[in-house]
Design a protein around this motif. Sequence first.
Motif, mmCIF file in Angstrom:
data_model
loop_
_atom_site.group_PDB
_atom_site.id
_atom_site.type_symbol
_atom_site.label_atom_id
_atom_site.label_comp_id
_atom_site.label_asym_id
_atom_site.label_seq_id
_atom_site.Cartn_x
_atom_site.Cartn_y
_atom_site.Cartn_z
ATOM 1 N N PRO A 112 0.838 -1.282 0.044
ATOM 2 C CA PRO A 112 -0.013 -0.119 -0.090
ATOM 3 C C PRO A 112 0.915 1.288 -0.042
ATOM 4 C CG PRO A 112 -0.675 -1.581 1.466
ATOM 5 C CD PRO A 112 0.526 -1.892 1.065
ATOM 6 N N PRO A 113 0.457 2.093 -0.960
ATOM 7 C CA PRO A 113 1.170 3.499 -0.955
ATOM 8 C C PRO A 113 0.754 4.621 -0.248
ATOM 9 C CG PRO A 113 -0.105 3.536 -2.664
ATOM 10 C CD PRO A 113 -0.161 2.098 -1.966
ATOM 11 N N LYS A 114 1.577 5.288 0.223
ATOM 12 C CA LYS A 114 1.317 6.593 1.072
ATOM 13 C C LYS A 114 0.463 7.450 0.238
ATOM 14 C CE LYS A 114 5.211 6.215 4.153
ATOM 15 N NZ LYS A 114 6.277 6.976 4.960
ATOM 16 N N VAL A 115 -0.230 8.375 0.868
ATOM 17 C CA VAL A 115 -1.327 9.139 0.211
ATOM 18 C C VAL A 115 -0.341 10.255 -0.559
ATOM 19 C CG1 VAL A 115 -2.595 11.278 0.555
ATOM 20 C CG2 VAL A 115 -2.969 9.156 1.772
ATOM 21 N N GLY A 116 0.727 10.619 -0.116
ATOM 22 C CA GLY A 116 1.679 11.610 -0.777
ATOM 23 C C GLY A 116 2.446 11.009 -2.014
ATOM 24 N N SER A 117 2.578 9.860 -2.068
ATOM 25 C CA SER A 117 3.206 8.960 -3.241
ATOM 26 C C SER A 117 2.007 9.075 -4.418
ATOM 27 C CB SER A 117 3.671 7.923 -3.050
ATOM 28 O OG SER A 117 3.016 6.776 -2.963
ATOM 29 N N ASP A 154 0.070 4.207 8.775
ATOM 30 C CA ASP A 154 1.414 3.607 8.440
ATOM 31 C C ASP A 154 1.890 3.131 9.973
ATOM 32 O OD1 ASP A 154 3.876 3.003 7.676
ATOM 33 O OD2 ASP A 154 4.114 4.801 6.554
ATOM 34 N N SER A 155 2.438 1.922 9.839
ATOM 35 C CA SER A 155 2.646 1.408 11.192
ATOM 36 C C SER A 155 4.370 1.897 11.425
ATOM 37 C CB SER A 155 2.897 0.084 11.293
ATOM 38 O OG SER A 155 3.770 -0.447 10.073
ATOM 39 N N SER A 156 4.934 2.220 10.515
ATOM 40 C CA SER A 156 6.295 3.181 10.809
ATOM 41 C C SER A 156 6.178 4.599 10.986
ATOM 42 C CB SER A 156 7.178 2.780 9.557
ATOM 43 O OG SER A 156 6.796 3.232 8.321
ATOM 44 N N ASP A 157 5.158 5.209 10.590
ATOM 45 C CA ASP A 157 4.885 6.540 10.870
ATOM 46 C C ASP A 157 3.399 7.101 10.953
ATOM 47 O OD1 ASP A 157 4.755 9.381 10.480
ATOM 48 O OD2 ASP A 157 5.591 9.397 8.586
ATOM 49 N N LYS A 158 3.168 6.999 12.066
ATOM 50 C CA LYS A 158 1.582 6.933 12.493
ATOM 51 C C LYS A 158 0.988 8.413 11.918
ATOM 52 C CE LYS A 158 1.436 3.589 14.893
ATOM 53 N NZ LYS A 158 0.977 2.333 14.630
#
Length: 151
Positions: free
Chosen positions: A60-65, A95-99
Motif C-alpha cells: 500500500p502506498p502513502k497518500v503523498g506518493s 502507516d505502522s512506521s509513521d503514525k
Amino acid sequence: MQMTVNPSFETTILVRDTCLCLHAQRAARALARRFDIALKPVGITSGQFSLLMSLNRPHPPKVGSVAALLAMDRTTLTANLKPLERRGLVATEADSSDKRARLLRLTPEGRAVLTDAVPIWKAVHAEIETGLADPDVLRGELMVLSRQEGE
C-alpha cells in the motif's frame, strides 16, 4: 501609470489556434469523456480508474506518493478517495512506521472493479492509439511536459 490595452481579436485567434494549454485541456476532456462512457458499466470514471490503478501495487502506498503520481494535491486526492472509500473499493490505514502517514490500499471489491475495467481500458486505449500518427511520440512529449512542471 500604465494604460491597459485589451487583447485584439487576432490575439484571440492566435491563442485558439496555438495555445498548448488549451489544446491539452481539450484533448484531456475528450479522452476523459470517452473513457468515462466506456467505464460506466463498471461504475467508475476515468479519473477513478487512474486512482484505483495507482493503488494496484505490491504494498500500500502513502497518500503523498499517490498524489505525486497523479499530479494532484493531497486535498484533491482525499476528496477523490471519499466516494471510493464509501463504496468499499479503497481502504485507508495508518502507516505502522509513521503514525502521521496514511496508507491506501485496494479492497477485494476494488480489485474486482479493476479486473472488470482493465479489458475495457485496453480496448478503448487501443482504438484511440490507432487514430494517432505516433502515440509513442505523443506520450513522450506529454511526459516531458509533466516533468517540466516539477522543475
